[in-house]
Enzyme design. Structure first.
Site, PDB file in Angstrom:
ATOM      1  CE1 TYR A  79    -113.254 -57.818 -53.661  1.00  0.00           C
ATOM      2  CE2 TYR A  79    -114.397 -59.703 -54.627  1.00  0.00           C
ATOM      3  CZ  TYR A  79    -113.802 -59.093 -53.551  1.00  0.00           C
ATOM      4  OH  TYR A  79    -113.703 -59.747 -52.356  1.00  0.00           O
ATOM      5  CD  GLU A 125    -113.501 -63.171 -52.957  1.00  0.00           C
ATOM      6  OE1 GLU A 125    -114.328 -62.247 -52.994  1.00  0.00           O
ATOM      7  OE2 GLU A 125    -112.769 -63.372 -51.980  1.00  0.00           O
ATOM      8  CG  ASP A 142    -115.023 -55.173 -50.592  1.00  0.00           C
ATOM      9  OD1 ASP A 142    -114.345 -54.249 -50.073  1.00  0.00           O
ATOM     10  OD2 ASP A 142    -115.411 -56.163 -49.965  1.00  0.00           O
TER      11      ASP A 142
END
Ligand code: SF4
Length: 354
Positions: free
Chosen positions: A119, A36, A137
């Site tokens: 996130y 990520e 996102d």
């Protein structure tokens, strides 16, 4: 649209069309977190070799935490946004030192970790621990705004709240990981920013943007023009086949990386004027100008860097005085290969020195 209909169709589409990516084969929170961070503002194709290199070199969060920062930055070289690499390294240290090398298992506990925002916390909590918490996102904003015809500015606080609420209402208790992966993949492959493939979309009968022809105007994002122009004058100081490099400070772009001796101005000047302005004329009195480059342009998210390079040969007798006055060190080309460097500097070195 009925939320069960949406979630089940989305997951069905995802299972049929998803790309086979290495981080989708693991529930290891460290590897998920690594992927990520690497994929933030980076395309999958560009990020993939970095993910594989980091996962191989640092297979556990302990390995990353114990690595030298320079080694981390060197491996990150070329990916940009170097603050991400430094923060990633800091977070690894926190997990290693304060959490015995184990990532917290819930969204709210993950959020307490410095360096992990909403996130990333939602991604780890849902992909690794199956928590029912939605990721948001750019892809998710786009898909939801088009499907539901929402024209609230996605960069506003109100927009963020509205989309977060909607996404969390839609995510199912069962398979929240597939839902999150699915909606992001759907935005990346089908409901793309330009020319979405509405003909092949399983929601084309329900999607408000498709029904009203508003695919190109949704989502709404207020434009901000805060791009700054910078003029970098680089002095490449050469002595006995070594070049002078300097570690950049922590309050600017590329901090922790190495570049040449830099003089920054609001516009370009000749070398003579530049040395005069910085009171360096005497120090470089005996230097020989070997080359002056054209202007190179390097675009960053909020900055445009214009750079020119002056190659100056200096005698070995003068080099230590110059080094101590300017806070630089001389390195052989082999040593420079191993230093973490901004892409602009690396490219220039490859053009003229390597
Ligand atoms: S119909 Fe088109 S705009 Fe609507 S969700 Fe599908 S791909 Fe996106």
């Amino acid at each position: 649209m009925n939320k069960h209909f949406f979630a089940s169709k989305l997951i069905e589409w995802y299972l049929r069309h998803k790309r086979d990516l290495p981080w989708r084969h693991t529930r290891n929170p460290y590897l998920i977190w690594l992927s990520e961070i690497i994929l933030q503002q980076t395309r999958v194709k560009q990020g993939m070799p970095y993910y594989l290199a980091f996962a191989e070199k640092f297979p556990t969060v302990q390995d990353l935490a114990q690595a030298d920062e320079r080694e981390v930055l060197r491996l990150w070289q070329g990916l940009g946004y170097y603050a991400r690499a430094r923060n990633m390294h800091k977070t690894a240290k926190i997990v290693h030192e304060q959490h015995q090398g184990t990532f917290p298992e819930t969204y709210s506990n993950l959020l307490t970790l410095k360096g992990i925002g909403p996130y990333t916390a939602a991604a780890i909590a849902s992909f690794a621990f199956q928590e029912q918490v939605a990721v948001l996102d750019g892809n998710v904003f786009r898909v939801l705004s088009r499907l539901f015809g929402i024209d609230t500015d996605i960069s506003s606080n109100e927009g963020k709240k509205q989309f977060t609420k909607l996404a969390n209402e839609l995510i199912p208790a069962e398979n929240p990981d597939l839902f999150n992966q699915g909606i992001m993949e759907f935005g990346a492959l089908l409901c793309t920013p330009v020319s979405p493939q509405c003909m092949f979309c399983p929601f084309n009968n329900e999607c408000i943007a498709n029904l009203t022809g508003r695919q190109e105007v949704l989502p709404v994002k207020a434009k901000k023009n805060n791009s700054k122009e910078r003029y970098f004058h680089y002095l490449i100081l050469k002595s006995d086949d070594k070049l002078a490099m300097k570690e950049r400070n922590m309050k600017d772009i590329w901090s922790g990386l190495y570049d040449f001796y830099l003089l920054e101005e609001k516009e370009f000047y000749s070398l003579e004027t530049l040395l005069l302005k910085h009171d360096l004329t005497e120090l470089f009195g005996e230097a020989t100008l070997e080359k002056e480059s054209l202007t190179y342009t390097h675009i960053l998210t909020h900055q445009k860097v214009y750079a020119r390079f002056w190659h100056l040969a200096i005698s070995s007798e003068k080099s230590s005085e110059i080094a101590s006055r300017l806070g630089i060190s001389f390195y052989s080309l082999d040593e420079i290969q191993d230093l973490p460097k901004p892409v602009l500097i690396n490219k220039y070195l490859h053009e003229y020195f390597f």
